[in-house]
Design an enzyme around this catalytic site. Structure first.
Site, PDB file in Angstrom:
ATOM      1  N   GLY A 132      33.841  41.965  33.278  1.00  0.00           N
ATOM      2  CA  GLY A 132      32.767  41.747  34.500  1.00  0.00           C
ATOM      3  C   GLY A 132      31.984  40.110  34.652  1.00  0.00           C
ATOM      4  N   HIS A 165      41.061  43.571  43.963  1.00  0.00           N
ATOM      5  CA  HIS A 165      42.475  44.178  42.967  1.00  0.00           C
ATOM      6  C   HIS A 165      43.112  41.833  42.779  1.00  0.00           C
ATOM      7  CE1 HIS A 165      46.102  46.253  42.147  1.00  0.00           C
ATOM      8  NE2 HIS A 165      47.602  45.280  42.274  1.00  0.00           N
ATOM      9  N   ASP A 197      44.723  51.193  45.278  1.00  0.00           N
ATOM     10  CA  ASP A 197      44.602  49.772  45.865  1.00  0.00           C
ATOM     11  C   ASP A 197      45.344  49.592  46.578  1.00  0.00           C
ATOM     12  OD1 ASP A 197      43.977  49.021  42.913  1.00  0.00           O
ATOM     13  OD2 ASP A 197      45.600  49.003  42.260  1.00  0.00           O
TER      14      ASP A 197
HETATM   15  C1  GRF Z   1      40.285  41.509  37.459  1.00  0.00           C
HETATM   16  O1  GRF Z   1      41.549  40.693  37.340  1.00  0.00           O
HETATM   17  C2  GRF Z   1      39.803  42.633  38.590  1.00  0.00           C
HETATM   18  O2  GRF Z   1      40.872  41.449  39.679  1.00  0.00           O
HETATM   19  C3  GRF Z   1      40.837  43.886  37.967  1.00  0.00           C
HETATM   20  O3  GRF Z   1      40.243  43.578  36.456  1.00  0.00           O
HETATM   21  C4  GRF Z   1      40.145  42.006  36.530  1.00  0.00           C
HETATM   22  C5  GRF Z   1      38.687  41.776  35.667  1.00  0.00           C
HETATM   23  O4  GRF Z   1      38.205  41.652  35.582  1.00  0.00           O
HETATM   24  N1  GRF Z   1      40.583  44.120  38.578  1.00  0.00           N
HETATM   25  P1  GRF Z   1      36.424  41.418  35.003  1.00  0.00           P
HETATM   26  O5  GRF Z   1      36.029  42.457  33.915  1.00  0.00           O
HETATM   27  O6  GRF Z   1      35.844  41.090  36.402  1.00  0.00           O
HETATM   28  O7  GRF Z   1      36.351  39.465  34.390  1.00  0.00           O
END
Ligand code: GRF
Length: 204
Positions: free
Chosen positions: A12, A103, A139
């Site tokens: 998160g 993404h 995506d």
């Molecule tokens: C991030 O790299 C996001 O782009 C991808 O999953 C990861 C999630 O990280 N979809 P977080 O939970 O926001 O720290």
């Protein structure tokens, strides 16, 4: 007051970046009870909900329960932030033009999982991240903003992921703010920002 809901599955950190940027995050929903981000959200006094995909046999049923939880907040914007479930076309259509995702690649390169390893294996010299509107195809969808970072000779997946993540934390709040300020226009699949704000960032 406009507000948003963030969907997470784990750490998160993007959700945290949205909150810390002062965005009106009214609720955080996770499909996993053990998502670390939930603790952060409740610590900040933000309402949290868990809709476990394991409780539903079919994707449609899970998405319906998720939609119910989301709609309870009556959000203007729904932001996917590391939400690791594939959503049905019906769900995506319900939130059409108010559903964003972050993404970790420069789309349309490397949709799907393991983007950093794939970028390294492909030998690309620029990598990065993308905030886009969500469409039923995974995506894909109109691109709001992208940040590019270099891929350096001795990078491994961890180092590259961290370099990209730092930029995710910059562009996601920016995109969400533009959206809530009513600045985003989708024109034939191409997103413009009213007021001519740059929709790209280079972080050498
Ligand atoms: C991030 O790299 C996001 O782009 C991808 O999953 C990861 C999630 O990280 N979809 P977080 O939970 O926001 O720290």
């Amino acid at each position: 007051m406009k507000n948003m809901v963030v969907l997470i599955s784990g750490r998160g950190s993007n959700m945290q970046a949205l909150v810390e940027a002062g965005l009106p995050v009214k609720g955080v929903i996770s499909n996993r009870a053990d998502a670390a981000g939930l603790e952060y959200a409740s610590g900040r006094g933000i309402a949290t909900a868990i809709v476990s995909h394991r409780d539903y046999a079919a994707r449609e049923a899970f998405d319906a329960a998720l939609a119910l939880a989301i709609d309870g907040f009556q959000p203007d914007l729904v932001a996917l932030a590391g939400f690791m479930r594939i959503l049905t076309a019906g769900f995506v259509q319900r939130y059409q033009d108010r559903l964003l995702n972050i993404h970790p690649s420069l789309l349309p390169a490397f949709p799907g999982l393991d983007t950093h390893a794939r970028a390294l294996a492909a030998g690309v010299k620029l990598h990065g991240c993308t905030v886009h509107f969500v469409t039923p195809e995974l995506d894909h969808g109109p691109i709001v903003v992208q940040a590019a970072v270099p891929v350096l000779a001795h990078d491994d997946e961890t180092v590259l992921a961290a370099r990209v993540l730092a930029q995710e934390h910059r562009i996601y709040p920016q995109a969400a703010r533009w959206f809530l300020d009513g600045k985003l226009v989708i024109d034939n699949g191409v997103v413009r920002v009213n007021g001519d704000h740059p929709q790209q960032l280079y972080a050498p």
